[in-house]
Design an enzyme around this catalytic site. Structure first.
Site, mmCIF file in Angstrom:
data_model
loop_
_atom_site.group_PDB
_atom_site.id
_atom_site.type_symbol
_atom_site.label_atom_id
_atom_site.label_comp_id
_atom_site.label_asym_id
_atom_site.label_seq_id
_atom_site.Cartn_x
_atom_site.Cartn_y
_atom_site.Cartn_z
ATOM 1 C CG ASP A 34 37.293 14.621 -84.670
ATOM 2 O OD1 ASP A 34 38.469 14.838 -85.020
ATOM 3 O OD2 ASP A 34 36.790 13.469 -84.649
ATOM 4 C CB SER A 129 48.075 11.357 -99.080
ATOM 5 O OG SER A 129 48.946 10.261 -99.171
ATOM 6 C CE1 TYR A 156 43.733 8.274 -96.906
ATOM 7 C CE2 TYR A 156 45.581 7.384 -98.149
ATOM 8 C CZ TYR A 156 45.068 8.321 -97.284
ATOM 9 O OH TYR A 156 45.879 9.310 -96.806
ATOM 10 C CE LYS A 160 43.477 11.939 -97.685
ATOM 11 N NZ LYS A 160 42.783 12.885 -96.791
ATOM 12 C CE1 TYR A 185 49.288 17.550 -94.710
ATOM 13 C CE2 TYR A 185 48.117 15.666 -93.803
ATOM 14 C CZ TYR A 185 48.217 17.023 -94.001
ATOM 15 O OH TYR A 185 47.244 17.834 -93.498
ATOM 16 C CG PHE A 186 56.188 12.709 -98.819
ATOM 17 C CD1 PHE A 186 55.633 13.881 -99.332
ATOM 18 C CD2 PHE A 186 56.711 11.815 -99.719
ATOM 19 C CE1 PHE A 186 55.603 14.155 -100.704
ATOM 20 C CE2 PHE A 186 56.710 12.078 -101.096
ATOM 21 C CZ PHE A 186 56.151 13.239 -101.576
HETATM 22 N N1 UFG Z 1 56.011 -1.447 -92.644
HETATM 23 C C1 UFG Z 1 56.562 -2.601 -92.127
HETATM 24 N N2 UFG Z 1 55.963 -3.172 -91.051
HETATM 25 C C2 UFG Z 1 54.845 -2.661 -90.463
HETATM 26 C C3 UFG Z 1 54.290 -1.480 -91.003
HETATM 27 C C4 UFG Z 1 54.904 -0.904 -92.092
HETATM 28 O O1 UFG Z 1 57.570 -3.108 -92.623
HETATM 29 O O2 UFG Z 1 54.347 -3.265 -89.507
HETATM 30 C C5 UFG Z 1 56.666 -0.812 -93.792
HETATM 31 C C6 UFG Z 1 55.775 -0.722 -95.018
HETATM 32 O O3 UFG Z 1 55.851 -1.903 -95.775
HETATM 33 C C7 UFG Z 1 56.342 0.496 -95.721
HETATM 34 C C8 UFG Z 1 56.842 1.384 -94.582
HETATM 35 O O4 UFG Z 1 56.960 0.524 -93.452
HETATM 36 O O5 UFG Z 1 57.427 0.104 -96.494
HETATM 37 C C9 UFG Z 1 55.903 2.510 -94.234
HETATM 38 O O6 UFG Z 1 54.598 1.966 -94.058
HETATM 39 P P1 UFG Z 1 53.399 2.823 -93.461
HETATM 40 O O7 UFG Z 1 52.193 1.938 -93.447
HETATM 41 O O8 UFG Z 1 53.815 3.441 -92.181
HETATM 42 O O9 UFG Z 1 53.256 4.004 -94.497
HETATM 43 P P2 UFG Z 1 52.859 3.941 -96.039
HETATM 44 O O10 UFG Z 1 53.945 4.645 -96.744
HETATM 45 O O11 UFG Z 1 52.491 2.614 -96.514
HETATM 46 O O12 UFG Z 1 51.474 4.742 -95.997
HETATM 47 C C10 UFG Z 1 51.479 6.072 -95.768
HETATM 48 C C11 UFG Z 1 50.158 6.538 -95.148
HETATM 49 C C12 UFG Z 1 49.043 6.430 -96.115
HETATM 50 C C13 UFG Z 1 49.424 6.997 -97.441
HETATM 51 C C14 UFG Z 1 50.698 6.414 -97.947
HETATM 52 C C15 UFG Z 1 51.122 7.032 -99.229
HETATM 53 O O13 UFG Z 1 49.846 5.782 -94.012
HETATM 54 O O14 UFG Z 1 47.966 7.161 -95.603
HETATM 55 O O15 UFG Z 1 51.693 6.667 -96.989
HETATM 56 O O16 UFG Z 1 52.254 6.402 -99.719
HETATM 57 F F1 UFG Z 1 48.467 6.738 -98.365
#
Ligand code: UFG
Length: 348
Positions: A34, A129, A156, A160, A185-186
């Site tokens: 790392d 992902s 990003y 992947k 991963y979800f």
């Molecule tokens: N969200 C909020 N407020 C925040 C942060 C997130 O409402 O402050 C919402 C987002 O809009 C989304 C949900 O919470 O609806 C989940 O958001 P995340 O950012 O936690 O996760 P994502 O699903 O957007 O992203 C994740 C990974 C990415 C990956 C993606 C694939 O972080 O690496 O899933 O769908 F690419």
């Protein structure tokens, strides 16, 4: 016989560290590579506190070919590699795509370059992902591995997809010397039950649960919920949140599938969706966290976040069946683990 050596690139990162702990528990010798680009030496101390063993560690940049060459020379006995090392911020990748292509693709190319010149070959587990599926059409929800991939919504996501292609082409060309499993991963969440390792985003958290725990800890005034006008039961987005320790265990199952003589059933390159099979809305996560911890999380509804998909959750039945693995930790336990970790790092 000595322990089987597994190289974990990005092993000081969030999922990498939890996986290193599970590998140790399963009897493997873990070698972590790392460059601390998004982590710190404290993570290694956390791993040591949990396992009682200082992990073998090399501070190297996997995107630097000469450093990878040296590492593989030092450890000719490496049997398998779990490849986490990559940048992972969707927003940052839009602003600085070249950094993402350079880091994520070169790491994969350098790793496979070393693996494929070895006489013994080896096995690779790749950290992919669900982003490769984009917003699946309604008939593809929940998402199985058969769902069509879509044009990636961010550099990003594209890294992947490209890495999966690089991996599959290289496995094919190796004529059986290399085997690989790509784990899609979800949404990984939570922390180790010891609270010695967990998710520690630099700066303002982009992901939901770290923002929730930081708001609960008083570091952030208020959680912004990005949109409540989606076509979902409560109007907020739906995701499949998977406990990071459950996720880590899937990597061991993937390794076992590739290395055990008895299995021999899989193709040389396989793909598995890792999720719980259950979608939760943003609002359900916030309410669930408050109910599980008894701590208040002030929130307000704001506009949608650009690039968010409306709803996506996994059909994990292939992983359940073929890997003999299931993500079954109850969410209240997951929320509490995230909160215990946040409290520990903030001295609350
Ligand atoms: N969200 C909020 N407020 C925040 C942060 C997130 O409402 O402050 C919402 C987002 O809009 C989304 C949900 O919470 O609806 C989940 O958001 P995340 O950012 O936690 O996760 P994502 O699903 O957007 O992203 C994740 C990974 C990415 C990956 C993606 C694939 O972080 O690496 O899933 O769908 F690419």
């Amino acid at each position: 016989m000595g322990k089987r050596q597994v190289l974990v690139t990005g092993g000081a990162g969030y999922i990498g560290a939890h996986t290193a702990v599970e590998l140790h528990a399963a009897g493997y010798e873990v070698i972590i590579a790392d460059n601390f680009s998004n982590s710190s030496p404290g993570v290694l101390e956390g791993i040591e506190r949990i396992t009682g063993v200082k992990p073998v560690f090399h501070r190297i940049d996997c995107a630097d070919r000469s450093q990878m060459v040296t590492l593989f020379k030092e450890y000719p006995g490496i049997e398998a590699v779990i490849h986490f090392a990559a940048f992972k911020s969707v927003g940052e990748s839009v602003l600085n795509p070249l950094a993402y292509y350079r880091n994520n693709l070169l790491s994969m190319i350098n790793l496979l370059g070393e693996m494929s010149v070895r006489e013994r070959g080896g096995c690779i587990v790749f950290s992919s992902s669900c982003t490769v599926y984009g917003q699946p059409a309604p008939e593809h929800l929940p998402v199985s591995e058969e769902a069509p991939l879509q044009v990636a919504a961010s550099p990003y996501g594209r890294t992947k997809q490209i890495c999966e292609d690089i991996l599959s082409d290289t496995v094919k060309a190796s004529e059986g010397k290399l085997k690989a499993i790509s784990l899609r991963y979800f949404n990984p969440v939570g922390a180790h039950p010891s609270a010695y390792i967990g998710e520690l985003p630099g700066g303002v958290p982009q992901n939901l649960l770290p923002f929730v725990t930081q708001t609960a800890a008083g570091l952030r005034e208020c959680l912004n919920i990005f949109g409540s006008d989606y076509n979902t039961p409560d109007g907020t987005c739906i995701r499949d949140y998977i406990y990071v320790c459950d996720l880590a265990k899937a990597h061991i199952k993937a390794l076992e599938r590739m290395t055990s003589v008895a299995s021999g059933t899989g193709e040389n390159m396989e793909y598995f969706n890792l999720g719980t099979g259950k979608g939760l809305s943003v609002m359900e996560v916030v309410k669930g966290f408050v109910a599980a911890t008894g701590v208040d999380v002030p929130y307000k509804i704001t506009g949608r976040r650009a690039g968010d998909v409306e709803q996506v959750w996994a059909d994990p039945s292939k992983a359940n069946r073929e890997l003999g693995w299931r993500a079954d930790t109850p969410m209240d336990q997951v929320y509490r683990s995230a909160w215990e970790w946040e409290k520990r790092i903030r001295n609350l």
